[in-house]
Design a protein around this motif. Structure first.
Motif, PDB file in Angstrom:
ATOM      1  N   SER A  51       0.823  -1.205   0.000  1.00 44.21           N
ATOM      2  CA  SER A  51       0.000   0.000   0.000  1.00 44.21           C
ATOM      3  C   SER A  51       0.859   1.257   0.000  1.00 44.21           C
ATOM      4  O   SER A  51       1.968   1.287   0.526  1.00 44.21           O
ATOM      5  CB  SER A  51      -0.925   0.003   1.217  1.00 44.21           C
ATOM      6  N   GLN A  77      -6.723   1.915  -2.879  1.00 45.23           N
ATOM      7  CA  GLN A  77      -7.783   2.705  -2.248  1.00 45.23           C
ATOM      8  C   GLN A  77      -8.711   3.221  -3.345  1.00 45.23           C
ATOM      9  O   GLN A  77      -8.585   4.352  -3.804  1.00 45.23           O
ATOM     10  CB  GLN A  77      -7.192   3.858  -1.435  1.00 45.23           C
ATOM     11  N   ASP A 107      -9.992   6.997  -4.335  1.00 45.85           N
ATOM     12  CA  ASP A 107      -9.192   8.050  -3.710  1.00 45.85           C
ATOM     13  C   ASP A 107      -8.096   8.497  -4.672  1.00 45.85           C
ATOM     14  O   ASP A 107      -7.476   7.672  -5.353  1.00 45.85           O
ATOM     15  CB  ASP A 107      -8.556   7.561  -2.413  1.00 45.85           C
TER      16      ASP A 107
END
Length: 209
Positions: A3, A162, A165
């Motif tokens: 991430s 995500q 986003d």
């Protein structure tokens, strides 16, 4: 996929991560004013520096994750430009696709309408992939009595892992006669953008196609 926790954007050496309102800006303004005795040119220089201060203040008010810029005097004259990064999060229960997000960017704050030269396109950012981009000459309302025309480039970077986003990289300059050169510079700077892990390692871009 690891991430993304941070991001990196490389800017030219003459750009500073400052609010463009301190001592360095004052020194640059003095150098620019010393290059001309033309009252109209001196007025334009003062206006550009006033606009620079207001742009940096507006970036802080809007929660910019990064605000950088330059006010540099060359033999040909004064060059000013700004770079900002903003986080955009999908409202709960709504879908914020790239076309929808693009349509919301590049709107002149002084008029509420899109500039005639606005272009919505895609771009390839080496460490991110294919992204949406909006360019145009925006009339931006900085204060109740200050409007400024800016060459702008907004590039949407989807945050890995995500969905919905984005980080929006916004570049702007009041040097309208240098349109082609400014957009080439903005593209080169934006192309250095990358997401990083907590350890500072680049986040790998998922293959497309």
């Amino acid at each position: 996929m690891t991430s993304a926790q941070r991001f990196l954007l490389n800017v030219p050496d003459l750009w500073d991560q400052v609010d463009l309102s301190g001592e360095e800006l004052a020194r640059t303004r003095a150098r620019a004013l010393s290059m001309t005795d033309d009252p109209r040119q001196r007025m334009r220089i003062n206006d550009m520096f006033r606009q620079g201060r207001e742009i940096s203040r507006a970036a802080r008010r809007q929660g910019a994750l990064l605000a950088t810029g330059t006010a540099t005097v060359y033999d040909e004259g004064l060059f000013m430009a700004y770079g900002m990064v903003f986080a955009v999060t999908t409202p709960r229960g709504q879908e914020l696709t790239l076309p929808v997000l693009s349509a919301q960017l590049g709107i002149s704050s002084a008029t509420g309408v899109a500039p005639k030269d606005r272009v919505i396109s895609s771009a390839e950012v080496p460490h991110v992939g294919t992204v949406a981009r909006v360019t145009g000459t925006e009339t931006t309302r900085l204060t109740a009595d200050v409007d400024v025309k800016l060459l702008t480039m907004h590039t949407m970077m989807p945050v890995p892992g995500q969905t919905g986003d984005f980080l929006v990289v916004t570049m702007a300059s009041p040097n309208l006669p240098l349109r082609n050169e400014v957009y080439d510079l903005f593209d080169a700077i934006t192309s250095t953008f990358r997401f990083l892990t907590d350890d500072g390692e680049p986040v790998e871009v998922a293959p497309t196609g």
